[in-house]
Design a protein around this motif. Structure first.
Motif, PDB file in Angstrom:
ATOM      1  N   ASP A 190     -32.306  11.842  34.638  1.00  0.00           N
ATOM      2  CA  ASP A 190     -33.306  11.463  35.555  1.00  0.00           C
ATOM      3  C   ASP A 190     -32.509  11.066  37.045  1.00  0.00           C
ATOM      4  OD1 ASP A 190     -35.362  11.540  33.922  1.00  0.00           O
ATOM      5  OD2 ASP A 190     -35.364   9.456  33.508  1.00  0.00           O
ATOM      6  N   TYR A 191     -33.135  11.881  38.116  1.00  0.00           N
ATOM      7  CA  TYR A 191     -32.558  11.385  39.535  1.00  0.00           C
ATOM      8  C   TYR A 191     -33.849  10.824  40.099  1.00  0.00           C
ATOM      9  CZ  TYR A 191     -28.719  14.468  39.922  1.00  0.00           C
ATOM     10  OH  TYR A 191     -27.387  14.955  39.658  1.00  0.00           O
ATOM     11  N   ILE A 192     -33.438   9.512  40.704  1.00  0.00           N
ATOM     12  CA  ILE A 192     -34.596   8.885  41.708  1.00  0.00           C
ATOM     13  C   ILE A 192     -34.164   8.839  43.216  1.00  0.00           C
ATOM     14  CG2 ILE A 192     -35.888   7.666  39.669  1.00  0.00           C
ATOM     15  CD1 ILE A 192     -34.088   5.338  40.702  1.00  0.00           C
ATOM     16  N   ASN A 193     -34.796   8.768  44.087  1.00  0.00           N
ATOM     17  CA  ASN A 193     -34.978   8.354  45.504  1.00  0.00           C
ATOM     18  C   ASN A 193     -34.937   6.990  45.711  1.00  0.00           C
ATOM     19  OD1 ASN A 193     -34.772   8.255  48.095  1.00  0.00           O
ATOM     20  ND2 ASN A 193     -36.353   9.416  48.511  1.00  0.00           N
ATOM     21  N   ASN A 194     -33.853   6.291  45.763  1.00  0.00           N
ATOM     22  CA  ASN A 194     -33.822   4.880  45.540  1.00  0.00           C
ATOM     23  C   ASN A 194     -32.491   4.393  45.983  1.00  0.00           C
ATOM     24  OD1 ASN A 194     -34.779   1.843  45.254  1.00  0.00           O
ATOM     25  ND2 ASN A 194     -36.136   2.795  43.795  1.00  0.00           N
ATOM     26  N   GLU A 195     -32.153   2.919  45.848  1.00  0.00           N
ATOM     27  CA  GLU A 195     -30.880   2.466  46.176  1.00  0.00           C
ATOM     28  C   GLU A 195     -30.775   1.207  45.491  1.00  0.00           C
ATOM     29  OE1 GLU A 195     -28.410   0.988  50.163  1.00  0.00           O
ATOM     30  OE2 GLU A 195     -30.432   1.360  50.146  1.00  0.00           O
ATOM     31  N   VAL A 196     -29.562   0.927  44.797  1.00  0.00           N
ATOM     32  CA  VAL A 196     -29.175   0.021  44.119  1.00  0.00           C
ATOM     33  C   VAL A 196     -28.590  -1.089  44.887  1.00  0.00           C
ATOM     34  CG1 VAL A 196     -27.381  -1.153  42.481  1.00  0.00           C
ATOM     35  CG2 VAL A 196     -28.429   1.262  41.984  1.00  0.00           C
ATOM     36  N   VAL A 197     -29.316  -2.461  44.946  1.00  0.00           N
ATOM     37  CA  VAL A 197     -28.991  -3.398  45.866  1.00  0.00           C
ATOM     38  C   VAL A 197     -28.441  -4.691  45.266  1.00  0.00           C
ATOM     39  CG1 VAL A 197     -30.872  -2.556  47.681  1.00  0.00           C
ATOM     40  CG2 VAL A 197     -31.547  -4.242  45.779  1.00  0.00           C
ATOM     41  N   GLU A 198     -28.395  -4.662  43.995  1.00  0.00           N
ATOM     42  CA  GLU A 198     -27.819  -5.770  43.200  1.00  0.00           C
ATOM     43  C   GLU A 198     -27.465  -5.455  41.908  1.00  0.00           C
ATOM     44  OE1 GLU A 198     -29.653 -10.032  41.705  1.00  0.00           O
ATOM     45  OE2 GLU A 198     -30.743  -9.108  43.205  1.00  0.00           O
ATOM     46  N   MET A 199     -26.243  -6.316  41.283  1.00  0.00           N
ATOM     47  CA  MET A 199     -25.745  -5.991  40.137  1.00  0.00           C
ATOM     48  C   MET A 199     -25.755  -7.406  39.510  1.00  0.00           C
ATOM     49  SD  MET A 199     -22.865  -2.983  40.530  1.00  0.00           S
ATOM     50  CE  MET A 199     -23.030  -1.319  41.363  1.00  0.00           C
ATOM     51  N   VAL A 200     -26.290  -7.452  38.256  1.00  0.00           N
ATOM     52  CA  VAL A 200     -26.084  -8.779  37.475  1.00  0.00           C
ATOM     53  C   VAL A 200     -24.985  -8.357  36.431  1.00  0.00           C
ATOM     54  CG1 VAL A 200     -27.433 -10.320  36.287  1.00  0.00           C
ATOM     55  CG2 VAL A 200     -28.580  -9.108  37.952  1.00  0.00           C
ATOM     56  N   SER A 208     -27.327  -5.410  34.238  1.00  0.00           N
ATOM     57  CA  SER A 208     -28.329  -4.594  34.842  1.00  0.00           C
ATOM     58  C   SER A 208     -28.317  -4.425  36.354  1.00  0.00           C
ATOM     59  CB  SER A 208     -29.723  -5.614  34.662  1.00  0.00           C
ATOM     60  OG  SER A 208     -29.526  -6.784  35.485  1.00  0.00           O
ATOM     61  N   VAL A 209     -28.877  -3.500  36.844  1.00  0.00           N
ATOM     62  CA  VAL A 209     -29.157  -3.154  38.597  1.00  0.00           C
ATOM     63  C   VAL A 209     -30.469  -3.278  38.881  1.00  0.00           C
ATOM     64  CG1 VAL A 209     -27.119  -1.711  38.038  1.00  0.00           C
ATOM     65  CG2 VAL A 209     -29.456  -0.721  37.892  1.00  0.00           C
ATOM     66  N   LYS A 210     -30.482  -3.831  40.103  1.00  0.00           N
ATOM     67  CA  LYS A 210     -31.882  -3.994  40.687  1.00  0.00           C
ATOM     68  C   LYS A 210     -31.794  -2.908  42.119  1.00  0.00           C
ATOM     69  CE  LYS A 210     -34.858  -7.329  42.880  1.00  0.00           C
ATOM     70  NZ  LYS A 210     -34.878  -8.539  43.241  1.00  0.00           N
ATOM     71  N   LEU A 211     -32.983  -2.480  41.937  1.00  0.00           N
ATOM     72  CA  LEU A 211     -33.230  -1.324  42.886  1.00  0.00           C
ATOM     73  C   LEU A 211     -33.972  -1.817  44.352  1.00  0.00           C
ATOM     74  CD1 LEU A 211     -34.737   1.483  40.481  1.00  0.00           C
ATOM     75  CD2 LEU A 211     -32.297   1.060  41.431  1.00  0.00           C
ATOM     76  N   ARG A 212     -33.960  -1.232  45.387  1.00  0.00           N
ATOM     77  CA  ARG A 212     -34.435  -1.595  46.599  1.00  0.00           C
ATOM     78  C   ARG A 212     -35.851  -1.758  46.388  1.00  0.00           C
ATOM     79  NH1 ARG A 212     -32.935  -2.588  51.238  1.00  0.00           N
ATOM     80  NH2 ARG A 212     -30.710  -1.576  51.012  1.00  0.00           N
ATOM     81  N   SER A 213     -36.572  -0.940  45.468  1.00  0.00           N
ATOM     82  CA  SER A 213     -38.095  -1.115  45.476  1.00  0.00           C
ATOM     83  C   SER A 213     -38.498  -2.082  44.454  1.00  0.00           C
ATOM     84  CB  SER A 213     -38.561   0.313  44.712  1.00  0.00           C
ATOM     85  OG  SER A 213     -37.677   0.605  43.508  1.00  0.00           O
TER      86      SER A 213
END
Length: 410
Positions: A190-200, A208-213
């Motif tokens: 899976d490829y997505i157009n997004n950005e990782v903005v946080e890592m827990v 986990s990782v949090k996306l800009r969306s």
């Protein structure tokens, strides 16, 4: 600069709430990891590649000069380059036609390092012995032989040259990335157009990782393949990387009287390098005129007139036949420069065990990504390197202050 046919229609939201592997960055390195992982018979998990710009318009991949060489000063980089050549020759027919690389899959006009001093010739001789020991075809040739093989060169200031025309030259690096990306997607990545903005994180692991969306994705393994943004991504996990963006200029030029033969990728003693591009035009690249310093990852401006002030005087002196040179295209790209030792960082963090790196290529990413992507895939699947031991490029060398310096950086 020609525009690659990268799909820009990735979804913005992930299909799943949990992935076995999340790869941050979907250009050359990220797509190599995804492809090698998905095609590894021992891997049966899910993969998500997060790419902030699917067009790769401002990536090091887009600015690649498509070069292939084995003339390095460290053994591991020679071996990495040899896998790249084998990989391209094996799959190159699938990469699509590139008019600048007509002799698919590798345009073997070679690399030629020019030396203007006995001391640098001795360095090249030492490197040649290392390369020959790995099976590379590098030869040290005299200034007279340089003139005999390439009579258009001015050689009055030269002492010698280092030349290899076996698996050295140019290849369709952009086509390789597109093919790996497409093949990985077709096989389930899976490829997505997004950005990782946080890592827990929880102790020694990223949970986990949090996306800009806004979505949060639980993970087993995270891979940083973010190119010039690698340091920013690592800071999300509280880790500092010695990686910065550095400016590199590329010009395509034509002349009234083209050379009668291919021009090898020639590294002038000044650091300017030039080669054949299409059938009758040429590519030349160089670092900045002044200090080679970090720039903002979003700064793609031409900060100086490098063509008139640096490039043109050098290429017309080395090849007087280029006195009618005129620019037909140009771009400024970034090296993801590893200031620690100019080498890639490959493998897991020393304490955050499920955080892997495939970054810091310092201008060699297009040809080093196949072997390094395979290596990271092996670490994820087997917990160890299986084919080529890249332990010398591990992250641990940084906190332990064990640099493996690669001198042969253009």
């Amino acid at each position: 600069m020609s525009t690659p046919k990268f799909s820009t229609k990735f979804p913005t939201t992930p299909r799943l709430g949990h992935y076995d592997v999340v790869i941050v960055g979907g250009a050359t390195s990220g797509s190599s990891i995804a492809w090698h992982l998905q095609t590894n018979a021992g891997f049966h998990g899910s993969i998500l590649v997060v790419e902030r710009d699917p067009s790769l318009q401002f990536s090091a991949t887009k600015a690649s000069n498509n070069c292939m060489r084995q003339q390095f000063a460290t053994k591991i980089n020679v071996e990495i380059a040899q896998y790249a050549a084998a990989f391209v020759k094996r799959y190159g027919s699938n990469f699509g036609y590139d008019p600048c690389v007509p002799d698919d899959p590798i345009r073997n006009f070679g690399y030629l390092y020019l030396s203007d001093s006995q001391s640098f010739t001795e360095v090249l001789q030492k490197d040649q012995q290392l390369q020959a020991g790995c099976g590379a075809g590098t030869e040290i040739i005299s200034a007279e032989d340089v003139k005999r093989k390439y009579p258009f060169f001015f050689t009055g200031d030269l002492d010698a040259g280092s030349l290899n025309t076996k698996d050295e030259g140019a290849f369709n690096a952009i086509g390789m990335v597109e093919w790996m990306r497409k093949s990985a997607q077709e096989s389930g990545v899976d490829y997505i157009n997004n950005e990782v903005v946080e890592m827990v994180t929880d102790g020694p692991r990223i949970q986990s990782v949090k996306l800009r969306s806004g979505e949060s994705i639980s993970v087993n393994t995270v891979v940083n393949a973010a190119g010039t943004r690698a340091a920013q991504v690592s800071r999300l996990a509280g880790i500092e990387l010695p990686i910065e963006a550095r400016r590199r200029y590329t010009y395509i030029f034509s002349v009234d009287d083209p050379l009668p033969q291919d021009l090898p990728l020639t590294i002038d003693p000044t650091g300017v390098h030039l080669r054949s591009y299409g059938s009758k035009d040429y590519l030349v690249g160089c670092p900045p005129i002044g200090p080679d310093v970090a720039v903002d990852v979003d700064d793609f401006s031409f900060a100086e007139n490098a063509w008139d002030e640096k490039v043109l005087p050098i290429i017309t002196r080395r090849i007087p036949q280029f006195n009618t040179a005129r620019v037909t295209d140009s771009w400024m790209g970034h090296y993801e420069f590893n200031t620690f030792d100019h080498n890639a960082i490959v493998g897991a963090h020393d304490t955050v065990k499920n955080f892997h790196f495939c970054v810091g290529f310092s201008g060699h990413g297009s040809q080093q990504a196949p072997a390094c992507g395979r290596a990271v895939a092996e670490l994820i699947v087997y917990g160890a390197f299986k084919t080529l031991d890249l332990g010398a490029l591990s992250y641990s060398r940084i906190p332990e202050n064990r640099p493996l310096t690669e001198r042969a950086v253009i």
